[in-house]
Design an enzyme around this catalytic site. Structure first.
Site, short mmCIF file in Angstrom:
data_model
loop_
_atom_site.label_atom_id
_atom_site.label_comp_id
_atom_site.label_asym_id
_atom_site.label_seq_id
_atom_site.Cartn_x
_atom_site.Cartn_y
_atom_site.Cartn_z
N LYS A 271 0.84 -1.20 0.00
CA LYS A 271 0.00 0.00 0.00
C LYS A 271 0.87 1.25 0.00
CE LYS A 271 -3.87 -1.96 2.68
NZ LYS A 271 -4.92 -1.80 1.67
N ARG A 345 -10.15 -11.81 2.08
CA ARG A 345 -11.00 -12.89 1.55
C ARG A 345 -10.26 -14.23 1.62
NH1 ARG A 345 -11.47 -9.70 -4.04
NH2 ARG A 345 -11.22 -8.02 -2.52
N1 BES Z 1 -8.09 -3.90 4.50
C1 BES Z 1 -8.26 -3.49 3.16
C2 BES Z 1 -9.58 -2.76 2.91
C3 BES Z 1 -9.72 -1.42 3.59
C4 BES Z 1 -9.38 -0.26 2.93
C5 BES Z 1 -10.26 -1.33 4.85
C6 BES Z 1 -9.54 0.96 3.55
C7 BES Z 1 -10.42 -0.11 5.47
C8 BES Z 1 -10.07 1.03 4.82
C9 BES Z 1 -8.24 -4.72 2.24
O1 BES Z 1 -7.42 -5.75 2.66
C10 BES Z 1 -7.74 -4.26 0.93
O2 BES Z 1 -6.60 -3.89 0.85
N2 BES Z 1 -8.60 -4.30 -0.07
C11 BES Z 1 -8.24 -3.87 -1.37
C12 BES Z 1 -8.73 -4.92 -2.34
C13 BES Z 1 -8.24 -4.74 -3.72
C14 BES Z 1 -6.75 -5.02 -3.80
C15 BES Z 1 -8.99 -5.70 -4.62
C16 BES Z 1 -8.92 -2.54 -1.63
O3 BES Z 1 -10.05 -2.33 -1.18
O4 BES Z 1 -8.30 -1.69 -2.26
MN MN Z 2 -5.44 -5.56 2.02
#
Ligand code: BES
Ligand code: MN
Ligand code: ZN
Length: 493
Positions: A271, A345
């Site tokens: 990230k 997931r």
């Molecule tokens: N934990 C994150 C989702 C999240 C984002 C929670 C912001 C709270 C605040 C999750 O693991 C994630 O990174 N999801 C990605 C999925 C994508 C790579 C398909 C996302 O939402 O960008």
């Molecule tokens: Mn994630």
């Protein structure tokens, strides 16, 4: 925790008094006594402030006389429209306005014992603070409030109504504490140890480590964990409130599953730095399940419930999983990991499969801070609800309205499945931007084996950057009250 008491109405000899007033209500009882004892100061202040008891309106009067330090009036709105939410918010408003007072008495002329307890619940929920790591806070900056006494003619009834609410509030606090902890302190083993302590509430606690999960074949969960030096855990919390521990289970258990990523860097699909600290609360789904189980045990709910949490840290390292890796989940289905940041997931896949295999659930509800996309869709007002069971959706929606922890149903449809087709495995773990929360739910659905199931995407709800009436900013424990209410209203024998 804020100390709550109930007592017969009497004007306090000093300190602070809060008056709960309905719109159009005429002075009587303590309100009238107080006005007289202060030479009409209360009536004059209401007049100046144009305070009429309208919903959510307040009027603070400093040193009004009668040896009181502060009087706070809180408007409840029209009597016929008084809801639990309004009463809780009034309790929260009292705490927010009078935190400089060591103790507060709360007076009203109209509330039932149950309603008095609901005011207390709002007050306690708003009083939450996580100050474990502040060593230099000046005493004058700390809230002084320690005790709140709700005045009611029906003291024993109010105390009885308060008991289960007290247990629920304690569950909320357990959840908020877990979610607030920094990620260096709260790693998967530490989180599991904190679960172990809940045995004192009567919960049976099982903890599985990497060896046990490896033997079972948790390839999806372990793939996420492998980049971290912190060992993963799966914790199973059992509450046998319907059948008792000795007798055989009469009915299928209700099952709750939580995503517990104690820190989500994204892994190799790392990230950006800005805001990454928020990913300490990527274990909020698990935090909610743990707080919920504590609440059910604390109030001795007449239900058989099982909570399962998958605890991992998602880190990049020389041993981390790569984009392109194929893992075999506990279900036997293979997954091409296109993006290591879609890790939630993968964790849920193995824990859900385990839950339905092992426990033959009446239903499973999973909670996860799963997608940023759900925040785009629903903002910070509703959690996303995905389910294969219309009746369960209705019950969840009703529990959401009752508690203020609201959910909004989103679609599931196999038409979305083409987005998670893989060229090499049974599925891939990402599907592109369109409908990102839905494709995530479609993915998870492949691991529930057709059992009644609901998925709550709480990414927009787990953490709040602003104070709200019964939730100070920070960890919200969203879902504890929702699911506690779902159980109380529908599944207790
Ligand atoms: N934990 C994150 C989702 C999240 C984002 C929670 C912001 C709270 C605040 C999750 O693991 C994630 O990174 N999801 C990605 C999925 C994508 C790579 C398909 C996302 O939402 O960008
Ligand atoms: Mn994630
Ligand atoms: Zn995550």
């Amino acid at each position: 925790m804020l100390d709550i008491a109930f007592a017969k109405p009497a004007l306090p000899k000093s300190g602070a008094l809060a008056l709960l007033i309905h719109e159009g209500e005429k002075p009587s009882g303590l309100w009238a006594q107080l006005d007289e004892a202060t030479g009409g100061a209360i009536a004059r202040a209401f007049d100046v402030a144009e305070f009429t008891g309208a919903k959510g309106k307040t009027c603070v009067i400093l040193a009004p006389g009668a040896n009181l330090s502060r009087v706070l009036a809180v408007g409840l709105g029209k009597p016929a429209e008084t809801t639990q939410k309004i009463l809780e918010e009034a309790g929260g408003t009292i705490v927010a306005n009078l935190s400089r007072e060591p103790s507060i008495a709360v007076a009203n002329n109209t509330l039932t014992a149950q309603q008095a307890a609901e005011v207390a619940l709002g007050a306690v929920l708003r009083s939450y603070r996580f100050d474990r790591y502040r060593t230099k806070e000046k005493p004058e900056d700390k809230p002084k409030l320690a005790k709140l006494t709700v005045l009611t003619a029906e003291v024993p009834k109010a105390k009885a109504a308060w008991e289960p609410l007290d247990a629920t509030a304690k569950g909320v606090f357990i959840s908020r504490d877990l979610v607030s902890e920094p990620p260096n302190v709260l790693d998967p083993p530490e989180m599991a140890e904190r679960c172990r302590k809940l045995a004192e509430l009567g919960l049976k606690v099982e903890i599985l480590g990497p060896k046990e999960m490896g033997k079972l074949g948790f390839g999806a969960l372990l793939g996420v964990s492998q980049g971290s030096v912190k060992e993963p855990r799966m914790v199973v919390l059992h509450w046998n409130g319907a059948s008792g521990t000795a007798r055989k289970l009469k009915d299928k258990p209700v099952v709750f599953v939580g995503k517990g990523v104690t820190f989500d860097t994204g892994g190799i699909s790392i990230k950006p730095a800005g805001g990454m600290e928020d990913m300490k609360w990527d274990m909020a789904g698990a935090g909610t399940v743990i707080g919920l189980m504590a609440a059910l045990a604390g109030r001795k709910a007449k239900v058989d419930a099982i909570g399962l949490v998958g605890l991992v840290e998602n880190m990049p390292s020389g041993n981390a999983q790569r984009p392109g890796d194929v893992v075999t989940s506990y279900s036997g289905q293979t997954i091409e990991v296109i993006n290591t940041d879609a890790e939630g997931r993968l964790v849920l896949a193995d824990v859900l499969w385990y839950a339905q295999q092992k426990y033959d659930p009446k239903f499973m509800i999973d909670l996860a801070t799963l997608t940023g996309a759900i925040i785009v869709g629903l903002g910070h007002e509703y959690a996303g609800l995905f389910s294969n069971d219309d009746a369960l959706c209705q019950k969840l929606t009703a529990a959401g309205q009752a508690t203020g922890e609201r959910v909004w149903r989103m679609p599931l449809d196999e038409a979305y499945d083409k987005q998670i087709r893989s060229d090499i495995a049974d599925m891939k773990n990402v599907a592109g931007r369109p409908g990102g929360s839905i494709t995530a739910a479609q993915f998870i659905q492949r691991f529930v084996n057709g059992k009644p199931w609901a998925h709550l995407d709480i990414a927009g709800m787990a953490w709040s950057t602003k104070d709200a009436p019964v939730t100070p900013k920070g960890a919200t424990a969203f879902g504890v009250r929702l699911l506690d209410r779902l159980v109380a209203d529908n599944y207790e024998s």
